[in-house]
Write a protein that holds these residues in place. Sequence first.
Motif, PDB file in Angstrom:
ATOM      1  N   ARG A 175     -14.079   3.880  28.648  1.00 53.11           N
ATOM      2  CA  ARG A 175     -13.550   4.357  29.933  1.00 53.11           C
ATOM      3  C   ARG A 175     -12.407   5.354  29.739  1.00 53.11           C
ATOM      4  NH1 ARG A 175     -10.352  -0.832  32.354  1.00 53.11           N
ATOM      5  NH2 ARG A 175      -9.096  -1.248  30.513  1.00 53.11           N
ATOM      6  N   LEU A 176     -11.680   5.228  28.614  1.00 60.14           N
ATOM      7  CA  LEU A 176     -10.652   6.233  28.342  1.00 60.14           C
ATOM      8  C   LEU A 176     -11.303   7.542  27.910  1.00 60.14           C
ATOM      9  CD1 LEU A 176      -7.686   4.447  26.521  1.00 60.14           C
ATOM     10  CD2 LEU A 176      -7.565   5.892  28.557  1.00 60.14           C
ATOM     11  N   VAL A 177     -12.309   7.421  27.051  1.00 58.62           N
ATOM     12  CA  VAL A 177     -13.030   8.622  26.623  1.00 58.62           C
ATOM     13  C   VAL A 177     -13.551   9.376  27.836  1.00 58.62           C
ATOM     14  CG1 VAL A 177     -15.062   9.458  25.378  1.00 58.62           C
ATOM     15  CG2 VAL A 177     -13.649   7.639  24.386  1.00 58.62           C
ATOM     16  N   SER A 178     -14.106   8.662  28.792  1.00 57.30           N
ATOM     17  CA  SER A 178     -14.657   9.368  29.945  1.00 57.30           C
ATOM     18  C   SER A 178     -13.541   9.952  30.811  1.00 57.30           C
ATOM     19  CB  SER A 178     -15.621   8.488  30.739  1.00 57.30           C
ATOM     20  OG  SER A 178     -14.901   7.566  31.505  1.00 57.30           O
ATOM     21  N   ARG A 179     -12.395   9.303  30.869  1.00 56.86           N
ATOM     22  CA  ARG A 179     -11.248   9.908  31.566  1.00 56.86           C
ATOM     23  C   ARG A 179     -10.846  11.222  30.885  1.00 56.86           C
ATOM     24  NH1 ARG A 179     -12.051   6.154  34.352  1.00 56.86           N
ATOM     25  NH2 ARG A 179     -10.699   4.943  35.696  1.00 56.86           N
ATOM     26  N   PHE A 180     -10.801  11.175  29.561  1.00 58.01           N
ATOM     27  CA  PHE A 180     -10.378  12.367  28.822  1.00 58.01           C
ATOM     28  C   PHE A 180     -11.311  13.548  29.087  1.00 58.01           C
ATOM     29  CE2 PHE A 180      -8.498   9.396  25.375  1.00 58.01           C
ATOM     30  CZ  PHE A 180      -7.376   9.206  26.173  1.00 58.01           C
ATOM     31  N   GLN A 181     -12.587  13.209  29.282  1.00 58.24           N
ATOM     32  CA  GLN A 181     -13.549  14.297  29.466  1.00 58.24           C
ATOM     33  C   GLN A 181     -13.655  14.753  30.908  1.00 58.24           C
ATOM     34  OE1 GLN A 181     -16.729  12.121  27.453  1.00 58.24           O
ATOM     35  NE2 GLN A 181     -16.896  13.875  26.091  1.00 58.24           N
ATOM     36  N   SER A 182     -12.942  14.073  31.780  1.00 63.66           N
ATOM     37  CA  SER A 182     -13.120  14.383  33.196  1.00 63.66           C
ATOM     38  C   SER A 182     -12.377  15.646  33.625  1.00 63.66           C
ATOM     39  CB  SER A 182     -12.658  13.198  34.046  1.00 63.66           C
ATOM     40  OG  SER A 182     -11.258  13.045  33.895  1.00 63.66           O
ATOM     41  N   GLY A 183     -11.436  16.111  32.806  1.00 59.72           N
ATOM     42  CA  GLY A 183     -10.724  17.339  33.166  1.00 59.72           C
ATOM     43  C   GLY A 183     -11.235  18.488  32.327  1.00 59.72           C
ATOM     44  N   LEU A 184     -10.322  19.177  31.667  1.00 59.03           N
ATOM     45  CA  LEU A 184     -10.741  20.278  30.806  1.00 59.03           C
ATOM     46  C   LEU A 184     -10.519  19.884  29.349  1.00 59.03           C
ATOM     47  CD1 LEU A 184     -11.680  23.231  30.584  1.00 59.03           C
ATOM     48  CD2 LEU A 184      -9.269  23.862  30.447  1.00 59.03           C
ATOM     49  N   VAL A 185     -11.549  20.117  28.547  1.00 55.08           N
ATOM     50  CA  VAL A 185     -11.438  19.838  27.120  1.00 55.08           C
ATOM     51  C   VAL A 185     -11.435  21.177  26.385  1.00 55.08           C
ATOM     52  CG1 VAL A 185     -12.527  18.737  25.137  1.00 55.08           C
ATOM     53  CG2 VAL A 185     -12.631  17.638  27.388  1.00 55.08           C
ATOM     54  N   ALA A 186     -10.403  21.441  25.609  1.00 47.04           N
ATOM     55  CA  ALA A 186     -10.319  22.725  24.916  1.00 47.04           C
ATOM     56  C   ALA A 186      -9.974  22.506  23.448  1.00 47.04           C
ATOM     57  CB  ALA A 186      -9.235  23.601  25.563  1.00 47.04           C
ATOM     58  N   ASP A 187     -10.544  23.315  22.595  1.00 39.91           N
ATOM     59  CA  ASP A 187     -10.290  23.107  21.162  1.00 39.91           C
ATOM     60  C   ASP A 187      -9.400  24.195  20.573  1.00 39.91           C
ATOM     61  OD1 ASP A 187     -12.140  25.127  21.417  1.00 39.91           O
ATOM     62  OD2 ASP A 187     -13.155  24.625  19.549  1.00 39.91           O
ATOM     63  N   THR A 188      -8.786  23.851  19.445  1.00 39.99           N
ATOM     64  CA  THR A 188      -8.080  24.853  18.648  1.00 39.99           C
ATOM     65  C   THR A 188      -8.755  24.890  17.289  1.00 39.99           C
ATOM     66  OG1 THR A 188      -6.520  23.149  17.944  1.00 39.99           O
ATOM     67  CG2 THR A 188      -5.819  24.566  19.738  1.00 39.99           C
ATOM     68  N   GLN A 189      -9.149  26.085  16.882  1.00 38.15           N
ATOM     69  CA  GLN A 189      -9.861  26.279  15.612  1.00 38.15           C
ATOM     70  C   GLN A 189      -8.940  26.985  14.626  1.00 38.15           C
ATOM     71  OE1 GLN A 189     -12.916  25.276  14.805  1.00 38.15           O
ATOM     72  NE2 GLN A 189     -13.303  24.359  16.807  1.00 38.15           N
ATOM     73  N   PRO A 190      -9.280  26.926  13.342  1.00 37.61           N
ATOM     74  CA  PRO A 190      -8.464  27.695  12.385  1.00 37.61           C
ATOM     75  C   PRO A 190      -8.480  29.174  12.765  1.00 37.61           C
ATOM     76  CG  PRO A 190      -9.957  26.212  11.234  1.00 37.61           C
ATOM     77  CD  PRO A 190     -10.335  26.152  12.686  1.00 37.61           C
ATOM     78  N   PRO A 191      -7.333  29.829  12.723  1.00 35.60           N
ATOM     79  CA  PRO A 191      -7.261  31.215  13.183  1.00 35.60           C
ATOM     80  C   PRO A 191      -7.959  32.195  12.234  1.00 35.60           C
ATOM     81  CG  PRO A 191      -5.159  30.497  12.287  1.00 35.60           C
ATOM     82  CD  PRO A 191      -6.044  29.293  12.308  1.00 35.60           C
ATOM     83  N   GLU A 192      -8.399  33.295  12.794  1.00 38.39           N
ATOM     84  CA  GLU A 192      -9.015  34.360  12.010  1.00 38.39           C
ATOM     85  C   GLU A 192      -7.925  35.137  11.275  1.00 38.39           C
ATOM     86  OE1 GLU A 192      -8.902  34.171  15.268  1.00 38.39           O
ATOM     87  OE2 GLU A 192     -10.773  33.029  15.489  1.00 38.39           O
ATOM     88  N   LEU A 193      -8.368  35.988  10.376  1.00 40.22           N
ATOM     89  CA  LEU A 193      -7.426  36.748   9.539  1.00 40.22           C
ATOM     90  C   LEU A 193      -6.358  37.485  10.361  1.00 40.22           C
ATOM     91  CD1 LEU A 193      -6.583  37.741   6.730  1.00 40.22           C
ATOM     92  CD2 LEU A 193      -8.166  39.647   7.028  1.00 40.22           C
ATOM     93  N   ASP A 194      -6.788  38.234  11.363  1.00 36.52           N
ATOM     94  CA  ASP A 194      -5.823  39.024  12.140  1.00 36.52           C
ATOM     95  C   ASP A 194      -4.789  38.131  12.824  1.00 36.52           C
ATOM     96  OD1 ASP A 194      -7.055  41.257  11.401  1.00 36.52           O
ATOM     97  OD2 ASP A 194      -8.146  41.588  13.291  1.00 36.52           O
ATOM     98  N   THR A 195      -5.274  37.018  13.335  1.00 35.42           N
ATOM     99  CA  THR A 195      -4.346  36.090  13.988  1.00 35.42           C
ATOM    100  C   THR A 195      -3.371  35.527  12.960  1.00 35.42           C
ATOM    101  OG1 THR A 195      -6.231  35.496  15.384  1.00 35.42           O
ATOM    102  CG2 THR A 195      -4.247  34.149  15.606  1.00 35.42           C
ATOM    103  N   ARG A 196      -3.889  35.251  11.773  1.00 33.87           N
ATOM    104  CA  ARG A 196      -3.009  34.701  10.730  1.00 33.87           C
ATOM    105  C   ARG A 196      -1.912  35.703  10.371  1.00 33.87           C
ATOM    106  NH1 ARG A 196      -8.008  33.032   8.430  1.00 33.87           N
ATOM    107  NH2 ARG A 196      -7.822  34.329   6.568  1.00 33.87           N
ATOM    108  N   VAL A 197      -2.307  36.968  10.281  1.00 33.83           N
ATOM    109  CA  VAL A 197      -1.299  37.989   9.977  1.00 33.83           C
ATOM    110  C   VAL A 197      -0.250  38.038  11.092  1.00 33.83           C
ATOM    111  CG1 VAL A 197      -0.893  40.465   9.645  1.00 33.83           C
ATOM    112  CG2 VAL A 197      -2.891  39.380   8.598  1.00 33.83           C
ATOM    113  N   ALA A 198      -0.723  38.028  12.315  1.00 33.18           N
ATOM    114  CA  ALA A 198       0.208  38.103  13.458  1.00 33.18           C
ATOM    115  C   ALA A 198       1.138  36.897  13.481  1.00 33.18           C
ATOM    116  CB  ALA A 198      -0.579  38.207  14.767  1.00 33.18           C
ATOM    117  N   ILE A 199       0.600  35.731  13.168  1.00 37.85           N
ATOM    118  CA  ILE A 199       1.438  34.517  13.160  1.00 37.85           C
ATOM    119  C   ILE A 199       2.528  34.643  12.095  1.00 37.85           C
ATOM    120  CG2 ILE A 199       1.451  32.046  12.604  1.00 37.85           C
ATOM    121  CD1 ILE A 199      -1.314  31.857  13.953  1.00 37.85           C
ATOM    122  N   LEU A 200       2.130  35.120  10.923  1.00 37.23           N
ATOM    123  CA  LEU A 200       3.116  35.293   9.852  1.00 37.23           C
ATOM    124  C   LEU A 200       4.220  36.251  10.280  1.00 37.23           C
ATOM    125  CD1 LEU A 200       0.889  35.551   6.655  1.00 37.23           C
ATOM    126  CD2 LEU A 200       2.670  33.855   7.085  1.00 37.23           C
TER     127      LEU A 200
END
Length: 482
Positions: free
Chosen positions: A294-319
């Motif tokens: 029931r908690l899992v279904s609560r978690f999925q009831s709104g918006l689920v968004a992921d964070t992935q490892p950044p691409e090269l350009d993003t990594r440069v910008a972060i640095l």
Amino acid sequence: MHPLWTEALNTLRSHLSEESYNTWIAPLCFAGVDASGQLTLKVPNRFYADWVNAHYAAIILEVFAAGVPEPAKLHCKWEVDEGLQAQLQAQVERERQTDARDASRSGAAEREMTRPALERKATATAGRASAVSAVAPATTSAQLNPKYRFDTFIVGPSNQLAHAASVAVGASPGRRYNPLFMYGGVGLGKTHLCNAIGHQIRADRPAARIVYVSAEEFTNEFIWALRNHRIDAFRARYRSACDVLLMDDIQFLAGREQTQEEFFHTFNALYHADRQIVVTSDVFPQQIPEMQERLVSRFQSGLVADTQPPELDTRVAILQKKAEQEGIDLDAAVAHYVAQVVKSNVRELEGTLLRLAVKAELLKQPLSLELARATVAPQQSAPMRRGSVDEIQRVVCEHYGLRISDLKSKGRQRSVALPRMVAMYLCRQRLQLSYPEIGDRFGGKDHTTVINAVRKVTRLVNDDVDMNAVLDRLNLSLNRSA
Ligand code: ADP
Ligand code: MG
């Protein structure tokens, strides 16, 4: 001990019931008062700080006011202390074990924990303790990390959705995306976004009561509130006195039935009052092991968004952003090189940059490509001799001047506890052993002890230059030893 502190303790003792004194005052640790009138007090957790601040700080300050030059500027600063936290946890754990033994003897494992009984108890004690009012602790000013804001977050394809959702939630909490569930691997910006949401809401709505808490802290506070009959205060903090709940690393609740139950009710209370809930996790809701459906279904009831490892350009910008923030002079070529070599996560990327900057400073050299190559390449590519548990224990003991039996003992003093945690961490990292296996090899420790040890050291690795140096040395010895 500071004479004023002794006096404050005496005053409190005479004002409070013995139970209240032992619960709230005895575990406090006075760390000093400075010229600006700041009194630093160490506490085992934030919930605790809130409570003491709301109920007893006035008494403490009054005592100090008599003895300092500028009483008007007196104020308390509360510091959560890991040592006190560990003590508290140990105590809770001991009590839990005693309870479990008693309960299994009488065959009434869960009876004591039923809600009405607890509430009865809580009300009873609230009435008894003289200086403790039944009201909720003072509004929490969420301890958000000042560095984790939207303007220090670099957006790229890997985190675009999570970022956009966070911005939307920050702008209109409790409306469109409730709950917001963000998931992704370690060091990819979940905590950063979670904090940024908090900062944004606080900037737009200064009165909003924002609670930022990790699931681990939530669990500890909950257990502690149960033990100390403060469940009403706990619920006030997370339900009635909370407009925005930012709950980090929910995966910690895996397998913790009772805390999940509590969180489920917390969630419902907030949700039905249109309060914003943000949850982060290292995996997708359905993949969190041993999490109530029931908690899992609560978690999925709104918006689920992921964070992935950044691409090269993003990594440069972060640095580049990070370098700018830290005042590090970072050449574009060096940024590019580091971003190419360090791919897995942002935390590691930042760590590498800081290590490079420290090294350049120590060697009094510019942060050149050459220096970067010499530092980063070996770190990434050295084939690792993995060693064995025995070897790891031996090397750690040599380093800290301990005996192997200390690592396997139950001793909790820091001089033993830290090396033990480091050794467990190395076993996990180098040998990829399971938590229970590691526990077995350290004198039969519970797997949760191992999990906590690995987490703790991981945290230190991220925050503490000394810990990095120690681990480098230990890894080096292990790589070398035949
Ligand atoms: P997680 O909670 O996902 O494990 P964190 O939010 O703690 O990761 O991020 C780890 C470190 O990397 C933090 O110092 C954070 O500021 C930084 N970081 C992560 N993603 C970004 C990003 N997109 N831009 C800038 N800094 C980032
Ligand atoms: Mg995090």
